[in-house]
Design a protein around this motif. Structure first.
Motif, mmCIF file in Angstrom:
data_model
loop_
_atom_site.group_PDB
_atom_site.id
_atom_site.type_symbol
_atom_site.label_atom_id
_atom_site.label_comp_id
_atom_site.label_asym_id
_atom_site.label_seq_id
_atom_site.Cartn_x
_atom_site.Cartn_y
_atom_site.Cartn_z
ATOM 1 N N VAL A 171 18.658 -12.271 58.585
ATOM 2 C CA VAL A 171 18.323 -10.890 58.930
ATOM 3 C C VAL A 171 18.630 -10.619 60.400
ATOM 4 O O VAL A 171 19.048 -9.517 60.776
ATOM 5 N N VAL A 172 18.445 -11.618 61.254
ATOM 6 C CA VAL A 172 18.725 -11.449 62.684
ATOM 7 C C VAL A 172 20.197 -11.131 62.906
ATOM 8 O O VAL A 172 20.552 -10.387 63.825
ATOM 9 N N PHE A 173 21.066 -11.647 62.054
ATOM 10 C CA PHE A 173 22.503 -11.417 62.211
ATOM 11 C C PHE A 173 22.943 -10.080 61.626
ATOM 12 O O PHE A 173 24.136 -9.795 61.613
ATOM 13 N N ASP A 174 22.018 -9.294 61.150
ATOM 14 C CA ASP A 174 22.295 -7.911 60.755
ATOM 15 C C ASP A 174 21.968 -7.028 61.954
ATOM 16 O O ASP A 174 20.818 -6.975 62.397
ATOM 17 N N GLN A 175 22.973 -6.329 62.486
ATOM 18 C CA GLN A 175 22.809 -5.584 63.728
ATOM 19 C C GLN A 175 21.814 -4.429 63.614
ATOM 20 O O GLN A 175 21.371 -3.897 64.621
ATOM 21 N N ARG A 176 21.440 -4.062 62.406
ATOM 22 C CA ARG A 176 20.468 -2.990 62.221
ATOM 23 C C ARG A 176 19.033 -3.474 62.371
ATOM 24 O O ARG A 176 18.106 -2.668 62.477
ATOM 25 N N TYR A 177 18.818 -4.791 62.361
ATOM 26 C CA TYR A 177 17.455 -5.332 62.354
ATOM 27 C C TYR A 177 17.190 -6.254 63.546
ATOM 28 O O TYR A 177 16.297 -6.023 64.334
ATOM 29 N N LYS A 178 17.931 -7.364 63.603
ATOM 30 C CA LYS A 178 17.768 -8.358 64.665
ATOM 31 C C LYS A 178 16.332 -8.897 64.690
ATOM 32 O O LYS A 178 15.608 -8.852 63.689
ATOM 33 N N MET A 179 15.913 -9.410 65.842
ATOM 34 C CA MET A 179 14.602 -10.035 65.950
ATOM 35 C C MET A 179 13.476 -9.010 65.890
ATOM 36 O O MET A 179 12.359 -9.329 65.469
ATOM 37 N N ALA A 191 23.109 -17.919 83.929
ATOM 38 C CA ALA A 191 23.970 -17.097 83.085
ATOM 39 C C ALA A 191 23.393 -17.005 81.684
ATOM 40 O O ALA A 191 22.803 -17.945 81.170
ATOM 41 N N LYS A 192 23.604 -15.861 81.040
ATOM 42 C CA LYS A 192 23.057 -15.631 79.715
ATOM 43 C C LYS A 192 24.010 -16.142 78.654
ATOM 44 O O LYS A 192 25.229 -16.048 78.786
ATOM 45 N N SER A 193 23.445 -16.664 77.595
ATOM 46 C CA SER A 193 24.248 -17.161 76.490
ATOM 47 C C SER A 193 24.640 -16.009 75.570
ATOM 48 O O SER A 193 24.152 -14.882 75.698
ATOM 49 N N GLU A 194 25.521 -16.309 74.633
ATOM 50 C CA GLU A 194 25.911 -15.317 73.630
ATOM 51 C C GLU A 194 24.699 -14.808 72.866
ATOM 52 O O GLU A 194 24.576 -13.603 72.599
ATOM 53 N N LEU A 195 23.820 -15.713 72.513
ATOM 54 C CA LEU A 195 22.645 -15.343 71.737
ATOM 55 C C LEU A 195 21.759 -14.371 72.502
ATOM 56 O O LEU A 195 21.287 -13.372 71.939
ATOM 57 N N ASP A 196 21.526 -14.648 73.791
ATOM 58 C CA ASP A 196 20.699 -13.748 74.606
ATOM 59 C C ASP A 196 21.332 -12.368 74.714
ATOM 60 O O ASP A 196 20.646 -11.341 74.607
ATOM 61 N N LYS A 197 22.644 -12.337 74.933
ATOM 62 C CA LYS A 197 23.333 -11.047 75.075
ATOM 63 C C LYS A 197 23.273 -10.254 73.770
ATOM 64 O O LYS A 197 23.067 -9.042 73.773
ATOM 65 N N TYR A 198 23.458 -10.950 72.660
ATOM 66 C CA TYR A 198 23.430 -10.271 71.363
ATOM 67 C C TYR A 198 22.055 -9.686 71.068
ATOM 68 O O TYR A 198 21.937 -8.535 70.629
ATOM 69 N N LEU A 199 21.006 -10.455 71.321
ATOM 70 C CA LEU A 199 19.651 -9.994 71.024
ATOM 71 C C LEU A 199 19.212 -8.873 71.952
ATOM 72 O O LEU A 199 18.364 -8.052 71.572
ATOM 73 N N GLU A 200 19.763 -8.809 73.150
ATOM 74 C CA GLU A 200 19.370 -7.775 74.105
ATOM 75 C C GLU A 200 20.057 -6.449 73.837
ATOM 76 O O GLU A 200 19.597 -5.405 74.320
ATOM 77 N N GLU A 201 21.141 -6.465 73.100
ATOM 78 C CA GLU A 201 21.823 -5.208 72.789
ATOM 79 C C GLU A 201 20.992 -4.369 71.817
ATOM 80 O O GLU A 201 20.237 -4.896 71.003
ATOM 81 N N SER A 202 21.171 -3.080 71.908
ATOM 82 C CA SER A 202 20.435 -2.158 71.034
ATOM 83 C C SER A 202 20.887 -2.331 69.583
ATOM 84 O O SER A 202 22.045 -2.676 69.309
ATOM 85 N N VAL A 203 19.971 -2.085 68.662
ATOM 86 C CA VAL A 203 20.295 -2.211 67.243
ATOM 87 C C VAL A 203 21.168 -1.051 66.805
ATOM 88 O O VAL A 203 21.152 0.034 67.404
ATOM 89 N N GLU A 204 21.943 -1.269 65.774
ATOM 90 C CA GLU A 204 22.776 -0.218 65.199
ATOM 91 C C GLU A 204 21.904 0.706 64.339
ATOM 92 O O GLU A 204 20.983 0.258 63.659
ATOM 93 N N LEU A 220 26.332 0.502 57.664
ATOM 94 C CA LEU A 220 27.068 -0.450 58.500
ATOM 95 C C LEU A 220 27.578 -1.618 57.662
ATOM 96 O O LEU A 220 26.835 -2.199 56.869
ATOM 97 N N ASP A 221 28.835 -1.972 57.858
ATOM 98 C CA ASP A 221 29.423 -3.155 57.225
ATOM 99 C C ASP A 221 29.198 -4.329 58.173
ATOM 100 O O ASP A 221 29.903 -4.476 59.179
#
Length: 219
Positions: free
Chosen positions: A19-27, A101-114, A119-120
């Motif tokens: 579910v975290v890897f769905d940009q509409r939901y995340k953590m 420096a921030k990791s990919e995971l940190d950057k992804y989780l900090e971005e706003s949800v779609e 969304l595909d």
């Protein structure tokens, strides 16, 4: 969601990580759902477990030499300094920029949800694989796992669909022959059978029907 999260002892953490890897939901959505289902003490433990497993999964895919620096920064480090005429690498090491420096995971989780409902998700990861190459690799493998609610008994046990009230007197040998015959007929196109093979199968089926009728008459 409640069906899969209701029993904490039998919970598969990968379902939550997917579910975290769905940009509409995340953590945010995962943590909200956990708070809605479990008591505060259990919810806190579960959220910590999900976060730990997510980071461990990222580190596993990132590899033993993976860090927070990008690929260009990693390759630019050189012991003799030939590739660093302006001492930029020395500056990074001395100031601790590598650890901050921030990791990919940190950057992804900090971005706003779609906010798009249609969304595909797989296409999103394909388009953003350059920004998140490690996470895209994880998402490609995790989101391809089919999730099914079909009972195992129904999938692997055909006995209940063969031994109905009208066939309850079949012997084990006849039951086995009946199941095998059904698999052969369903698994092989008729075009692959010769006329002789098809006639032989038809004769076997007719004999089985006759024996079933005789068994019913005797009972």
């Amino acid at each position: 969601m409640i069906k899969y999260l209701g029993n904490l002892s039998g919970l598969n953490i990968l379902l939550l990580i997917a579910v975290v890897f769905d940009q509409r939901y995340k953590m945010e959505y995962v943590n909200w759902s956990i708070n809605q289902i479990f008591y505060p003490s259990k919810a806190t433990n579960l959220k910590e477990k999900v976060e730990f497993c997510l980071k461990s999964l990222f580190e596993e895919y990132n590899g033993p030499n993976g860090g927070s620096l990008s690929g260009s920064q990693k390759t630019s480090f050189n012991e003799d300094g030939n590739d660093d005429p302006y001492s930029w690498n020395q500056f990074l090491q001395s100031t601790g920029c590598k650890s901050n420096a921030k990791s990919e995971l940190d950057k992804y989780l900090e971005e706003s949800v779609e906010t798009s409902s249609d969304l595909d998700v797989l296409n999103w990861w394909k388009l953003n694989s350059n920004r998140f190459p490690i996470l895209a690799n994880i998402a490609r493998e995790m989101l391809a796992i089919p999730v099914s609610a079909v009972a195992t008994e129904y999938v692997f046990n055909v006995g209940g669909r063969v031994l109905d009230p009208y066939r309850s007197s079949l012997t084990p040998k006849m039951l086995e022959a009946h199941v095998c015959l059904q698999n052969w007929l369903k698994g092989t196109p008729f075009s692959l059978f010769s006329n002789e093979d098809f006639e032989e199968l038809l004769k076997i089926e007719q004999d089985m029907v006759s024996q079933q009728d005789a068994a019913h008459s005797a009972s």
